[in-house]
Design a protein around this motif. Structure first.
Motif, PDB file in Angstrom:
ATOM      1  N   VAL A 113      47.310  32.624  49.151  1.00 20.64           N
ATOM      2  CA  VAL A 113      47.561  32.104  47.809  1.00 20.64           C
ATOM      3  C   VAL A 113      46.298  31.402  47.326  1.00 20.64           C
ATOM      4  O   VAL A 113      45.781  30.504  47.998  1.00 20.64           O
ATOM      5  N   TYR A 114      45.800  31.828  46.167  1.00 25.14           N
ATOM      6  CA  TYR A 114      44.610  31.228  45.556  1.00 25.14           C
ATOM      7  C   TYR A 114      45.047  30.394  44.368  1.00 25.14           C
ATOM      8  O   TYR A 114      45.818  30.853  43.521  1.00 25.14           O
ATOM      9  N   GLU A 115      44.569  29.174  44.308  1.00 26.02           N
ATOM     10  CA  GLU A 115      44.878  28.272  43.203  1.00 26.02           C
ATOM     11  C   GLU A 115      43.848  28.469  42.087  1.00 26.02           C
ATOM     12  O   GLU A 115      42.742  28.954  42.336  1.00 26.02           O
ATOM     13  N   PRO A 116      44.182  28.065  40.850  1.00 20.02           N
ATOM     14  CA  PRO A 116      43.214  28.186  39.758  1.00 20.02           C
ATOM     15  C   PRO A 116      41.901  27.488  40.115  1.00 20.02           C
ATOM     16  O   PRO A 116      41.896  26.377  40.641  1.00 20.02           O
ATOM     17  N   GLY A 117      40.808  28.176  39.861  1.00 18.88           N
ATOM     18  CA  GLY A 117      39.488  27.636  40.151  1.00 18.88           C
ATOM     19  C   GLY A 117      38.932  28.077  41.498  1.00 18.88           C
ATOM     20  O   GLY A 117      37.736  27.953  41.747  1.00 18.88           O
ATOM     21  N   GLU A 118      39.782  28.585  42.380  1.00 17.38           N
ATOM     22  CA  GLU A 118      39.308  29.040  43.693  1.00 17.38           C
ATOM     23  C   GLU A 118      38.637  30.403  43.562  1.00 17.38           C
ATOM     24  O   GLU A 118      39.014  31.226  42.726  1.00 17.38           O
ATOM     25  N   TRP A 119      37.653  30.632  44.427  1.00 20.78           N
ATOM     26  CA  TRP A 119      36.940  31.908  44.444  1.00 20.78           C
ATOM     27  C   TRP A 119      37.659  32.880  45.357  1.00 20.78           C
ATOM     28  O   TRP A 119      38.070  32.534  46.453  1.00 20.78           O
ATOM     29  N   ILE A 120      37.791  34.103  44.880  1.00 20.69           N
ATOM     30  CA  ILE A 120      38.405  35.183  45.646  1.00 20.69           C
ATOM     31  C   ILE A 120      37.280  36.157  45.989  1.00 20.69           C
ATOM     32  O   ILE A 120      36.591  36.653  45.103  1.00 20.69           O
ATOM     33  N   THR A 121      37.099  36.404  47.266  1.00 22.02           N
ATOM     34  CA  THR A 121      36.068  37.341  47.706  1.00 22.02           C
ATOM     35  C   THR A 121      36.750  38.568  48.280  1.00 22.02           C
ATOM     36  O   THR A 121      37.533  38.464  49.229  1.00 22.02           O
ATOM     37  N   LEU A 122      36.462  39.707  47.673  1.00 24.06           N
ATOM     38  CA  LEU A 122      37.046  40.970  48.103  1.00 24.06           C
ATOM     39  C   LEU A 122      35.943  41.881  48.628  1.00 24.06           C
ATOM     40  O   LEU A 122      34.802  41.816  48.161  1.00 24.06           O
ATOM     41  N   PRO A 123      36.278  42.772  49.571  1.00 21.53           N
ATOM     42  CA  PRO A 123      35.275  43.717  50.041  1.00 21.53           C
ATOM     43  C   PRO A 123      34.867  44.679  48.923  1.00 21.53           C
ATOM     44  O   PRO A 123      35.612  44.904  47.969  1.00 21.53           O
ATOM     45  N   GLU A 124      33.689  45.239  49.031  1.00 16.29           N
ATOM     46  CA  GLU A 124      33.141  46.153  48.022  1.00 16.29           C
ATOM     47  C   GLU A 124      34.121  47.279  47.689  1.00 16.29           C
ATOM     48  O   GLU A 124      34.205  47.712  46.543  1.00 16.29           O
ATOM     49  N   GLU A 125      34.876  47.734  48.681  1.00 14.50           N
ATOM     50  CA  GLU A 125      35.835  48.824  48.461  1.00 14.50           C
ATOM     51  C   GLU A 125      36.937  48.442  47.477  1.00 14.50           C
ATOM     52  O   GLU A 125      37.628  49.315  46.958  1.00 14.50           O
ATOM     53  N   GLN A 126      37.116  47.145  47.223  1.00 18.12           N
ATOM     54  CA  GLN A 126      38.169  46.691  46.314  1.00 18.12           C
ATOM     55  C   GLN A 126      37.608  46.225  44.971  1.00 18.12           C
ATOM     56  O   GLN A 126      38.224  45.430  44.264  1.00 18.12           O
ATOM     57  N   ARG A 127      36.463  46.765  44.585  1.00 12.94           N
ATOM     58  CA  ARG A 127      35.841  46.419  43.292  1.00 12.94           C
ATOM     59  C   ARG A 127      36.800  46.703  42.132  1.00 12.94           C
ATOM     60  O   ARG A 127      36.910  45.924  41.200  1.00 12.94           O
ATOM     61  N   MET A 128      37.514  47.818  42.188  1.00 15.19           N
ATOM     62  CA  MET A 128      38.458  48.157  41.110  1.00 15.19           C
ATOM     63  C   MET A 128      39.589  47.121  41.037  1.00 15.19           C
ATOM     64  O   MET A 128      40.034  46.773  39.956  1.00 15.19           O
ATOM     65  N   ARG A 129      40.036  46.634  42.171  1.00 13.63           N
ATOM     66  CA  ARG A 129      41.080  45.612  42.192  1.00 13.63           C
ATOM     67  C   ARG A 129      40.580  44.343  41.513  1.00 13.63           C
ATOM     68  O   ARG A 129      41.291  43.715  40.738  1.00 13.63           O
ATOM     69  N   ALA A 130      39.337  43.966  41.785  1.00 16.04           N
ATOM     70  CA  ALA A 130      38.746  42.791  41.148  1.00 16.04           C
ATOM     71  C   ALA A 130      38.659  42.993  39.633  1.00 16.04           C
ATOM     72  O   ALA A 130      38.963  42.083  38.860  1.00 16.04           O
ATOM     73  N   ARG A 131      38.270  44.189  39.206  1.00 11.65           N
ATOM     74  CA  ARG A 131      38.196  44.483  37.762  1.00 11.65           C
ATOM     75  C   ARG A 131      39.565  44.382  37.104  1.00 11.65           C
ATOM     76  O   ARG A 131      39.691  43.917  35.975  1.00 11.65           O
ATOM     77  N   GLU A 132      40.604  44.845  37.812  1.00 13.65           N
ATOM     78  CA  GLU A 132      41.965  44.748  37.271  1.00 13.65           C
ATOM     79  C   GLU A 132      42.384  43.288  37.121  1.00 13.65           C
ATOM     80  O   GLU A 132      43.004  42.926  36.113  1.00 13.65           O
ATOM     81  N   LEU A 133      42.068  42.447  38.093  1.00 10.76           N
ATOM     82  CA  LEU A 133      42.409  41.022  37.990  1.00 10.76           C
ATOM     83  C   LEU A 133      41.744  40.407  36.761  1.00 10.76           C
ATOM     84  O   LEU A 133      42.367  39.628  36.034  1.00 10.76           O
ATOM     85  N   VAL A 134      40.499  40.779  36.508  1.00 10.97           N
ATOM     86  CA  VAL A 134      39.771  40.263  35.344  1.00 10.97           C
ATOM     87  C   VAL A 134      40.383  40.824  34.054  1.00 10.97           C
ATOM     88  O   VAL A 134      40.616  40.083  33.097  1.00 10.97           O
ATOM     89  N   SER A 135      40.673  42.117  34.018  1.00 15.78           N
ATOM     90  CA  SER A 135      41.208  42.730  32.799  1.00 15.78           C
ATOM     91  C   SER A 135      42.596  42.194  32.439  1.00 15.78           C
ATOM     92  O   SER A 135      42.951  42.131  31.269  1.00 15.78           O
ATOM     93  N   TYR A 136      43.386  41.798  33.431  1.00 16.67           N
ATOM     94  CA  TYR A 136      44.712  41.228  33.174  1.00 16.67           C
ATOM     95  C   TYR A 136      44.658  39.738  32.854  1.00 16.67           C
ATOM     96  O   TYR A 136      45.683  39.116  32.593  1.00 16.67           O
TER      97      TYR A 136
END
Length: 60
Positions: A17-40
């Motif tokens: 569970v990540y709280e607001p303001g915390e950094w989420i680090t994902l592996p390079e293979e999950q770049r699309m997942r990171a983009r979806e989090l930003v787009s939503y």
């Protein structure tokens, strides 16, 4: 290499569970997942690394 985004709301990903303001680090293979989090609107993209200004040469 990895992808970092900053949580804007409380997010549960892969059992963590990540709280607001915390950094989420994902592996390079999950770049699309990171983009979806930003787009939503759930996270924001990490700023680019600052470029250091070159020091001016002084002549004597």
């Amino acid at each position: 290499m990895s992808v970092s985004v900053q949580a804007l709301v409380q997010i549960a990903l892969d059992g963590t569970v990540y709280e607001p303001g915390e950094w989420i680090t994902l592996p390079e293979e999950q770049r699309m997942r990171a983009r979806e989090l930003v787009s939503y609107g759930l996270a924001k993209q990490a700023p680019a690394a600052p470029v250091k200004a070159r020091k001016a040469r002084t002549t004597s």
